[in-house]
Design a protein around this motif. Structure first.
Motif, mmCIF file in Angstrom:
data_model
loop_
_atom_site.group_PDB
_atom_site.id
_atom_site.type_symbol
_atom_site.label_atom_id
_atom_site.label_comp_id
_atom_site.label_asym_id
_atom_site.label_seq_id
_atom_site.Cartn_x
_atom_site.Cartn_y
_atom_site.Cartn_z
ATOM 1 N N ASP A 1 28.374 59.586 -22.923
ATOM 2 C CA ASP A 1 27.021 59.051 -22.724
ATOM 3 C C ASP A 1 25.971 60.107 -23.048
ATOM 4 O O ASP A 1 24.946 59.806 -23.664
ATOM 5 N N GLY A 2 26.231 61.340 -22.649
ATOM 6 C CA GLY A 2 25.312 62.431 -22.955
ATOM 7 C C GLY A 2 25.218 62.685 -24.448
ATOM 8 O O GLY A 2 24.132 62.926 -24.989
ATOM 9 N N PHE A 3 26.372 62.635 -25.141
ATOM 10 C CA PHE A 3 26.379 62.809 -26.587
ATOM 11 C C PHE A 3 25.579 61.704 -27.263
ATOM 12 O O PHE A 3 24.757 61.965 -28.144
ATOM 13 N N TYR A 4 25.806 60.462 -26.854
ATOM 14 C CA TYR A 4 25.089 59.332 -27.448
ATOM 15 C C TYR A 4 23.588 59.494 -27.220
ATOM 16 O O TYR A 4 22.790 59.296 -28.137
ATOM 17 N N GLN A 5 23.201 59.871 -26.012
ATOM 18 C CA GLN A 5 21.784 60.070 -25.700
ATOM 19 C C GLN A 5 21.182 61.165 -26.580
ATOM 20 O O GLN A 5 20.080 61.019 -27.103
ATOM 21 N N ILE B 1 20.731 59.788 -30.149
ATOM 22 C CA ILE B 1 19.595 58.865 -30.210
ATOM 23 C C ILE B 1 18.283 59.630 -30.127
ATOM 24 O O ILE B 1 17.347 59.392 -30.900
ATOM 25 N N GLU B 2 18.201 60.564 -29.192
ATOM 26 C CA GLU B 2 16.966 61.348 -29.016
ATOM 27 C C GLU B 2 16.656 62.182 -30.256
ATOM 28 O O GLU B 2 15.493 62.361 -30.602
ATOM 29 N N GLN C 1 16.921 61.412 -33.201
ATOM 30 C CA GLN C 1 16.396 60.576 -34.279
ATOM 31 C C GLN C 1 15.170 59.767 -33.864
ATOM 32 O O GLN C 1 14.613 59.030 -34.669
ATOM 33 N N ARG C 2 14.720 59.954 -32.639
ATOM 34 C CA ARG C 2 13.645 59.122 -32.098
ATOM 35 C C ARG C 2 12.375 59.157 -32.944
ATOM 36 O O ARG C 2 11.721 58.140 -33.140
ATOM 37 N N GLU C 3 11.983 60.305 -33.451
ATOM 38 C CA GLU C 3 10.740 60.433 -34.211
ATOM 39 C C GLU C 3 10.956 60.281 -35.713
ATOM 40 O O GLU C 3 10.022 60.464 -36.493
ATOM 41 N N MET C 4 12.170 59.936 -36.127
ATOM 42 C CA MET C 4 12.489 59.819 -37.557
ATOM 43 C C MET C 4 12.270 58.400 -38.054
ATOM 44 O O MET C 4 12.375 57.442 -37.286
ATOM 45 N N THR C 5 12.021 58.303 -39.341
ATOM 46 C CA THR C 5 12.025 56.989 -39.975
ATOM 47 C C THR C 5 13.479 56.539 -40.082
ATOM 48 O O THR C 5 14.414 57.340 -39.896
ATOM 49 N N GLU C 6 13.691 55.283 -40.417
ATOM 50 C CA GLU C 6 15.061 54.786 -40.590
ATOM 51 C C GLU C 6 15.772 55.551 -41.700
ATOM 52 O O GLU C 6 16.947 55.916 -41.557
#
Length: 64
Positions: free
Chosen positions: A13-17, A20-21, A23-28
């Motif tokens: 769960d920590g790795f997934y978080q 995700i974090e 890439q939060r400010e990235m475009t697709e």
């Protein structure tokens, strides 16, 4: 070396978080590029062509 298919991340769960974090400010497109780079970095770390080939085949198959 054999492809490990059982859970092996100490804190999934920590790795997934973290992923995700990161890439939060990235475009697709930027996130897709980062994922491609991450795959190549990890493939280089694994290094074993038979393991990488098996992983590719499993990834191409149905989910589950």
């Amino acid at each position: 070396m054999q492809l490990r298919t059982t859970p092996n991340i100490a804190d999934p769960d920590g790795f997934y978080q973290e992923l995700i974090e990161s890439q939060r400010e990235m475009t697709e497109a930027e996130a897709e590029l980062m994922n491609c780079k991450l795959v190549l970095i990890l493939a280089n770390h694994i290094g074993d062509r038979s393991v990488l080939s098996e992983a590719i085949e499993r990834a191409r198959g149905p989910i589950g």
